[in-house]
Scaffold this motif. Structure first.
Motif, PDB file in Angstrom:
ATOM      1  N   LYS A 154      21.046  -1.860  61.091  1.00  0.00           N
ATOM      2  CA  LYS A 154      20.251  -1.962  62.312  1.00  0.00           C
ATOM      3  C   LYS A 154      20.903  -2.925  63.298  1.00  0.00           C
ATOM      4  O   LYS A 154      21.753  -3.757  62.934  1.00  0.00           O
ATOM      5  CB  LYS A 154      18.825  -2.402  62.011  1.00  0.00           C
ATOM      6  CG  LYS A 154      18.665  -3.841  61.551  1.00  0.00           C
ATOM      7  CD  LYS A 154      17.193  -4.186  61.394  1.00  0.00           C
ATOM      8  CE  LYS A 154      17.002  -5.660  61.024  1.00  0.00           C
ATOM      9  NZ  LYS A 154      15.583  -6.022  60.942  1.00  0.00           N
ATOM     10  N   GLU A 155      20.477  -2.775  64.536  1.00  0.00           N
ATOM     11  CA  GLU A 155      20.945  -3.633  65.616  1.00  0.00           C
ATOM     12  C   GLU A 155      19.732  -4.197  66.346  1.00  0.00           C
ATOM     13  O   GLU A 155      18.837  -3.439  66.752  1.00  0.00           O
ATOM     14  CB  GLU A 155      21.823  -2.837  66.578  1.00  0.00           C
ATOM     15  CG  GLU A 155      22.394  -3.657  67.720  1.00  0.00           C
ATOM     16  CD  GLU A 155      23.361  -2.855  68.571  1.00  0.00           C
ATOM     17  OE1 GLU A 155      24.577  -3.097  68.461  1.00  0.00           O
ATOM     18  OE2 GLU A 155      22.900  -1.976  69.332  1.00  0.00           O
ATOM     19  N   ARG A 168      17.237  -1.108  66.701  1.00  0.00           N
ATOM     20  CA  ARG A 168      17.952   0.160  66.673  1.00  0.00           C
ATOM     21  C   ARG A 168      18.397   0.497  65.259  1.00  0.00           C
ATOM     22  O   ARG A 168      18.985  -0.338  64.578  1.00  0.00           O
ATOM     23  CB  ARG A 168      19.169   0.104  67.594  1.00  0.00           C
ATOM     24  CG  ARG A 168      18.823  -0.175  69.053  1.00  0.00           C
ATOM     25  CD  ARG A 168      20.054  -0.421  69.891  1.00  0.00           C
ATOM     26  NE  ARG A 168      19.719  -0.644  71.295  1.00  0.00           N
ATOM     27  CZ  ARG A 168      20.586  -1.005  72.230  1.00  0.00           C
ATOM     28  NH1 ARG A 168      21.869  -1.208  71.892  1.00  0.00           N
ATOM     29  NH2 ARG A 168      20.194  -1.179  73.483  1.00  0.00           N
ATOM     30  N   GLU A 170      20.998   2.326  63.178  1.00  0.00           N
ATOM     31  CA  GLU A 170      22.366   2.766  63.447  1.00  0.00           C
ATOM     32  C   GLU A 170      22.985   3.407  62.206  1.00  0.00           C
ATOM     33  O   GLU A 170      22.801   2.931  61.087  1.00  0.00           O
ATOM     34  CB  GLU A 170      23.236   1.570  63.859  1.00  0.00           C
ATOM     35  CG  GLU A 170      22.686   0.747  65.005  1.00  0.00           C
ATOM     36  CD  GLU A 170      23.155   1.254  66.350  1.00  0.00           C
ATOM     37  OE1 GLU A 170      24.132   2.037  66.369  1.00  0.00           O
ATOM     38  OE2 GLU A 170      22.569   0.869  67.375  1.00  0.00           O
ATOM     39  N   ARG A 172      26.898   5.442  61.241  1.00  0.00           N
ATOM     40  CA  ARG A 172      28.186   5.978  61.708  1.00  0.00           C
ATOM     41  C   ARG A 172      28.981   6.519  60.540  1.00  0.00           C
ATOM     42  O   ARG A 172      28.925   5.990  59.423  1.00  0.00           O
ATOM     43  CB  ARG A 172      28.980   4.914  62.464  1.00  0.00           C
ATOM     44  CG  ARG A 172      29.183   3.622  61.688  1.00  0.00           C
ATOM     45  CD  ARG A 172      30.199   2.706  62.354  1.00  0.00           C
ATOM     46  NE  ARG A 172      29.899   2.408  63.750  1.00  0.00           N
ATOM     47  CZ  ARG A 172      30.648   1.620  64.519  1.00  0.00           C
ATOM     48  NH1 ARG A 172      31.740   1.056  64.011  1.00  0.00           N
ATOM     49  NH2 ARG A 172      30.319   1.386  65.757  1.00  0.00           N
ATOM     50  N   GLU A 210      28.268   8.911  65.395  1.00  0.00           N
ATOM     51  CA  GLU A 210      27.379   7.753  65.380  1.00  0.00           C
ATOM     52  C   GLU A 210      26.038   8.143  65.986  1.00  0.00           C
ATOM     53  O   GLU A 210      25.971   8.826  67.015  1.00  0.00           O
ATOM     54  CB  GLU A 210      27.987   6.599  66.170  1.00  0.00           C
ATOM     55  CG  GLU A 210      27.120   5.349  66.201  1.00  0.00           C
ATOM     56  CD  GLU A 210      27.753   4.217  66.991  1.00  0.00           C
ATOM     57  OE1 GLU A 210      28.078   3.177  66.391  1.00  0.00           O
ATOM     58  OE2 GLU A 210      27.938   4.400  68.215  1.00  0.00           O
ATOM     59  N   SER A 212      22.124   6.431  67.074  1.00  0.00           N
ATOM     60  CA  SER A 212      21.378   5.200  67.327  1.00  0.00           C
ATOM     61  C   SER A 212      19.980   5.577  67.788  1.00  0.00           C
ATOM     62  O   SER A 212      19.798   6.089  68.897  1.00  0.00           O
ATOM     63  CB  SER A 212      22.096   4.365  68.393  1.00  0.00           C
ATOM     64  OG  SER A 212      21.335   3.219  68.726  1.00  0.00           O
ATOM     65  N   GLN A 214      16.539   4.172  68.963  1.00  0.00           N
ATOM     66  CA  GLN A 214      16.161   2.893  69.559  1.00  0.00           C
ATOM     67  C   GLN A 214      14.643   2.788  69.693  1.00  0.00           C
ATOM     68  O   GLN A 214      14.000   3.663  70.279  1.00  0.00           O
ATOM     69  CB  GLN A 214      16.851   2.729  70.914  1.00  0.00           C
ATOM     70  CG  GLN A 214      18.372   2.874  70.798  1.00  0.00           C
ATOM     71  CD  GLN A 214      19.102   2.627  72.093  1.00  0.00           C
ATOM     72  OE1 GLN A 214      18.491   2.372  73.127  1.00  0.00           O
ATOM     73  NE2 GLN A 214      20.432   2.685  72.052  1.00  0.00           N
ATOM     74  N   GLU A 638      23.426  -7.901  71.817  1.00  0.00           N
ATOM     75  CA  GLU A 638      23.188  -6.898  70.796  1.00  0.00           C
ATOM     76  C   GLU A 638      23.816  -7.396  69.499  1.00  0.00           C
ATOM     77  O   GLU A 638      25.004  -7.737  69.474  1.00  0.00           O
ATOM     78  CB  GLU A 638      23.815  -5.563  71.210  1.00  0.00           C
ATOM     79  CG  GLU A 638      23.266  -5.031  72.519  1.00  0.00           C
ATOM     80  CD  GLU A 638      24.082  -3.879  73.083  1.00  0.00           C
ATOM     81  OE1 GLU A 638      23.562  -3.168  73.949  1.00  0.00           O
ATOM     82  OE2 GLU A 638      25.245  -3.707  72.647  1.00  0.00           O
ATOM     83  N   ARG A 640      24.449  -6.461  65.637  1.00  0.00           N
ATOM     84  CA  ARG A 640      24.458  -5.331  64.710  1.00  0.00           C
ATOM     85  C   ARG A 640      24.938  -5.773  63.336  1.00  0.00           C
ATOM     86  O   ARG A 640      25.886  -6.548  63.212  1.00  0.00           O
ATOM     87  CB  ARG A 640      25.382  -4.235  65.246  1.00  0.00           C
ATOM     88  CG  ARG A 640      25.587  -3.065  64.307  1.00  0.00           C
ATOM     89  CD  ARG A 640      26.610  -2.096  64.861  1.00  0.00           C
ATOM     90  NE  ARG A 640      26.148  -1.447  66.073  1.00  0.00           N
ATOM     91  CZ  ARG A 640      26.887  -0.576  66.770  1.00  0.00           C
ATOM     92  NH1 ARG A 640      28.107  -0.282  66.367  1.00  0.00           N
ATOM     93  NH2 ARG A 640      26.407  -0.025  67.856  1.00  0.00           N
TER      94      ARG A 640
END
Length: 656
Positions: A154-155, A168, A170, A172, A210, A212, A214, A638, A640
């Motif tokens: 997460k971010e 967020r 995340e 990837r 990726e 995301s 949010q 941000e 992450r």
């Protein structure tokens, strides 16, 4: 003291090596130099010789070259302690792999598979065949490398008061595939002439995905979903390289011709989709098609006027190009429309000529001096949106001194004047939509220059226990880094006054004396510190993304009177932040480690099982924003944190 330390095949017998790479990796106190960053061929790339000759290639890394040589064809490996006329620019340790020119067909093979914690499976394979027919030698190598990994986490997004404003989710995925073909041919004439030809072709396929999701700061539930962002990007790259050399006796010395032609044709793409919960969206597509080429011709004459004195004169010409075209499109609801980015379609050409003179002078039994004086002429031309042509002349060279203090201790000192290699992509503008950044091309960019002062102390406690300490200091002119450009943009430019210093320690210890029979410990560590005046703020800081320190510890034990071996490896580093006009990007990315068990005779083959990062690996990537720039106030960030799981690898390798 001898100018070389020789290791017979029996020295490596306990490791059951299959290729020359397995043998060189076990040399005490020796590390292969993978990339030198030198322009053209210069006076020697890396620190590897094969049968006393430098490889006429740049794309092939030394490790790859050694994997193509079957261990049973190796007669001995010499560690040269006082340089070689074949790598006249290298004054440190050089590995010279001597092979049996009479051997017939031989080869090695490897097949393996990786099992990832996330469920991904990826194969690996290599087949190498070589031999000699009369005066001719040949080697054919086929390999397939596949790399996959998945990261998720997460971010947290925070405002100027560090209040949490978004969360967020995340994820990837990265998937790379590289099939590769290498062919090497050699000829030894009855009159002593030697010729070599190498061909390499490979295809590189890269895919990145990726997502995301949010959410509002209240939590990651459906009712708090704000938007979903998906990014897909990738590359298709086709590369070939043809290199060759011819050596003949001439005027009491040796005359050598080296040539190389390399071409890389790539296709990059990015698809970006930002869809808000209310149905609004932003979509973005980009495509780039760069074509890079490099052509080098080098001629050198080497002679030994008197015993121990070596004179080398060389001339080199090179022609390097980059052609890049790019398209950008945006869709905010009315369909895709073209977006222009000035400077993104560019052709760069560099014509370069260099002449150098080197002399090696023994100063008694314990002291050896070598020096080189060179001059380089280069013409750079850029065409496209911003045409520019300019030329310059740059001196370069080095002076090196080797002193055998005792039979076990050697000191090496060196002063270098170098000219760096430009990244031609810095001449072209580019846009990274996922990072929210655009860099302008800079047609005024010139190669950086540096002075490097280096001192090395090597002590051999025994033939198997070696420790080496190196300290160095560097000062730069025209250092390449991100700078403000005219019109308010930013891109790679030149900055004076950059400095860097560091220390490196490597050590190899056999552990039998400590009761760990068959055990060996290798240590490699480095620390460096830099200083440069920030072009945006005027405040002194370190280089962008500099690796401040790195450490690697490797343990291996070959259990006596058995076919079993096991080992551990730990690697970690600290990478300092990178800076933009209004942003600071930070790591860290966490250590890597693995443990393995090996059986050296499973139906005549070697079976190895490895477990990487058993407890996973956590990568942190933070971006801190400032308004209006880094001289202003903190404006949010941000933060992450992504986890990459461990994976298991099993390999079966053999030789014939």
């Amino acid at each position: 003291m001898s100018d070389r330390v020789s290791y017979a095949p029996t020295y490596f017998q306990q490791y059951n090596p299959l290729t020359a790479a397995d043998m060189v990796n076990q040399l005490p106190g020796f590390n292969l130099i993978e990339e030198s960053g030198d322009r053209g061929f210069g006076q020697g790339q890396g620190n590897l010789l094969i049968n006393g000759k430098r490889p006429s290639t740049k794309s092939n890394k030394p490790e790859e070259l050694l994997k193509r040589i079957a261990a049973e064809t190796v007669v001995r490996i010499e560690v040269l302690r006082e340089g070689s006329s074949e790598l006249s620019g290298q004054s440190g340790l050089i590995a010279n792999v001597i092979t049996d020119s009479e051997s017939s067909l031989s080869g090695s093979y490897l097949a393996g598979v990786y099992f990832h914690e996330e469920g991904m499976v990826r194969p690996e394979a290599r087949l190498s065949i070589g031999g000699n027919i009369d005066n001719f030698s040949y080697n054919v190598d086929l390999s397939l490398d596949v790399w996959k990994h998945e990261e998720s986490g997460k971010e947290n997004v925070r405002d100027a008061d560090f209040n949490l404003t978004q969360i967020r989710a995340e994820q990837r995925n990265v998937h790379n595939r590289t099939p590769k073909l290498n062919i090497n041919l050699g000829w030894n004439g009855d009159n002593g002439d030697v010729a070599n030809l190498s061909l390499q072709a490979f295809y590189f396929k890269h895919n990145f995905h990726e997502t995301s999701d949010q959410f509002m700061a209240q939590g990651m539930v459906t009712s708090n979903l704000l938007r979903m962002i998906e990014t897909r990007s990738g590359e298709d790259e086709y590369t070939y390289e043809i290199g060759g050399d011819y050596t003949t006796d001439f005027a009491g010395g040796s005359l050598k011709f080296i040539g190389l032609r390399r071409r890389e044709d790539s296709r990059f793409f990015t698809h970006y989709d930002d869809t808000a919960e209310d149905g609004s969206f932003f979509r973005y597509n980009s495509r780039r098609q760069p074509i890079e080429s490099e052509t080098i011709l080098r001629t050198l004459y080497t002679t030994e006027p008197t015993t121990g004195h070596v004179l080398e004169w060389a001339i080199e010409g090179a022609f390097n190009t980059l052609d890049t075209t790019a398209t950008f499109q945006e869709d905010t609801g009315s369909g895709f429309e073209d977006v222009l980015l000035s400077g993104s379609n560019t052709r760069v050409e560099e014509r370069r000529a260099e002449s150098s003179l080197l002399y090696v002078l023994p100063l008694g039994k314990k002291l050896r001096f070598q020096t080189s004086v060179a001059v380089e002429y280069s013409e750079l031309s850029v065409s496209g949106n911003n045409n520019n042509t300019r030329s310059y002349v740059r001196p370069k060279g080095f002076a090196a001194l080797t002193f055998d203090a005792t039979a076990e201790t050697q000191f090496r000192g060196r002063i270098d004047r170098k000219v760096g290699q430009l990244n031609f992509f810095d001449f072209a503008s580019r846009r990274d939509i996922s990072q929210g950044q655009t860099d302008s091309g800079n047609t005024e960019l010139v190669p950086e220059q540096l002075w490097r002062f280096e001192m090395t102390a090597e002590h051999r406690f025994s033939p198997k226990n070696v420790t080496t300490l190196t300290v160095y200091y560097e000062t730069f002119e025209d250092y390449n880094m991100l700078v403000p450009l005219a019109g308010g943009g930013q891109g790679i430019g030149n900055v004076d006054g950059a400095k860097n210093k560091g220390i490196t320690l490597t050590s190899t210890w056999m552990l039998d004396s400590l009761g760990v029979n068959g055990g060996k410990l290798d240590f490699a560590g480095t620390y460096q510190d830099s200083e440069i005046k920030d072009p945006f703020t005027g405040i002194f800081r370190h280089f962008d993304w500099q690796e401040q320190w790195q450490i690697e510890i490797t343990f291996r034990q070959d259990i006596q009177d058995t076919n079993w071996a096991w080992g551990l490896n730990y690697w970690d580093n600290t990478e300092l932040p990178g800076y933009r006009k209004d942003r600071v990007n930070k790591g860290p990315f966490g250590p890597t480690y693995f443990a393995y068990v090996e059986h050296k005779d499973v139906l005549g083959m070697t079976l190895t099982a490895k477990y990487y990062n058993a407890f996973g690996r956590t990568m942190q990537y933070n971006r801190e924003f400032f308004a209006p720039d880094r001289l202003g106030n903190f404006d949010g960030g941000e933060f992450r944190s992504l986890r990459r799981g461990g994976y298991f690898n099993i390999q079966l390798a053999g030789k014939f």
